[in-house]
Design a protein around this motif. Structure first.
Motif, mmCIF file in Angstrom:
data_model
loop_
_atom_site.group_PDB
_atom_site.id
_atom_site.type_symbol
_atom_site.label_atom_id
_atom_site.label_comp_id
_atom_site.label_asym_id
_atom_site.label_seq_id
_atom_site.Cartn_x
_atom_site.Cartn_y
_atom_site.Cartn_z
ATOM 1 N N LEU A 1 0.579 -1.228 0.145
ATOM 2 C CA LEU A 1 0.181 0.024 0.062
ATOM 3 C C LEU A 1 0.831 1.358 -0.179
ATOM 4 O O LEU A 1 0.424 2.259 -0.739
ATOM 5 N N ASP B 1 -4.605 1.730 6.767
ATOM 6 C CA ASP B 1 -5.997 1.977 6.915
ATOM 7 C C ASP B 1 -6.621 0.945 6.199
ATOM 8 O O ASP B 1 -7.634 0.113 6.852
ATOM 9 N N ARG B 2 -6.225 0.422 4.931
ATOM 10 C CA ARG B 2 -6.941 -0.480 4.419
ATOM 11 C C ARG B 2 -6.823 -2.147 5.137
ATOM 12 O O ARG B 2 -7.608 -2.970 5.187
ATOM 13 N N SER C 1 -9.038 -2.028 8.004
ATOM 14 C CA SER C 1 -10.686 -1.892 7.589
ATOM 15 C C SER C 1 -10.994 -3.540 7.136
ATOM 16 O O SER C 1 -11.909 -3.911 7.114
ATOM 17 N N ASP C 2 -10.211 -4.537 7.152
ATOM 18 C CA ASP C 2 -10.209 -5.634 6.744
ATOM 19 C C ASP C 2 -10.770 -6.647 8.089
ATOM 20 O O ASP C 2 -9.922 -6.546 8.774
#
Length: 215
Positions: free
Chosen positions: A24, A184-185, A188-189
């Protein structure tokens, strides 16, 4: 003796999250390079050749022990059992990148170094791999210092300093990059978030990445 390949397949779910965070970061960096493509910064931010990165190769026995230690920690945290914090040196992180199937995409493209409480990373990726087809044949060779932590069950990774081709990234780009939480990603998982809730802290301390489970 258990097959270390089997250990790797099970254990990759734990430290494989590191791969997602790093990718990312690389994609974010590539996006900013692409945005500034028309501004004449191509030669300043990219190179014609990949950067030669160091490599780390640990003895087979040490590699087995490393994978087994990571897997034991992951399973203990998952099952709510008492386990000591997991401490990984830079050599161990680099060895995982070199040998673990889940990190193949980072092999020869990433090298990390830890000095005291500071995490550094060197990356070298073809520009087209980051979606910049117009820069095909050029490479993003960058190095940075990163802040790593865990706050309220959320993994926090931010770039404190970045250079490309040995030169500091322009301030107007850095102002945007430093605001981003590169994890962040990952946060969010749902599966990753559930794992993070079982941890008390993640920090870079005394030359190691330390992952502390909740008691």
């Amino acid at each position: 003796m258990p097959d270390p390949q089997q250990k790797r397949k099970r254990g990759c779910l734990f430290y494989g999250g590191l791969t997602g965070v790093i990718l990312l970061f690389v994609l974010l960096l590539g996006a900013y390079f692409g945005i500034h493509y028309a501004r004449g910064l191509v030669n300043q931010l990219t190179d014609k050749q990949p950067m030669q990165l160091p490599t780390v190769h640990l003895p087979d026995v040490q590699m087995f022990q490393l994978h087994d230690r990571v897997e034991t920690f992951r399973e203990s945290v998952r099952d709510g059992e008492t386990v000591a914090p997991l401490e990984l040196s830079a050599d161990e992180l680099n060895a995982l990148i070199e040998t673990d199937p889940s990190m193949t995409i980072l092999k020869n493209h990433l090298f990390v170094a830890i000095t005291n409480n500071e995490l550094r990373a060197q990356v070298s990726f073809p520009a087209e791999d980051l979606g910049m087809v117009q820069l095909r044949g050029r490479y993003i060779n960058a190095e940075g210092i990163f802040n790593v932590g865990l706050t309220n069950g959320q993994l926090q990774i931010s770039a404190a300093y970045l250079t490309a081709k040995g030169r500091p990234i322009p301030r107007n780009i850095m102002r945007e990059v430093v605001r981003e939480n590169l994890a962040d990603r990952f946060n969010s998982d749902p599966r990753s978030a559930a794992g993070l809730k079982r941890l008390q802290a993640i920090e870079v301390k005394n030359g190691k990445l330390v992952i502390v489970p909740k008691k």
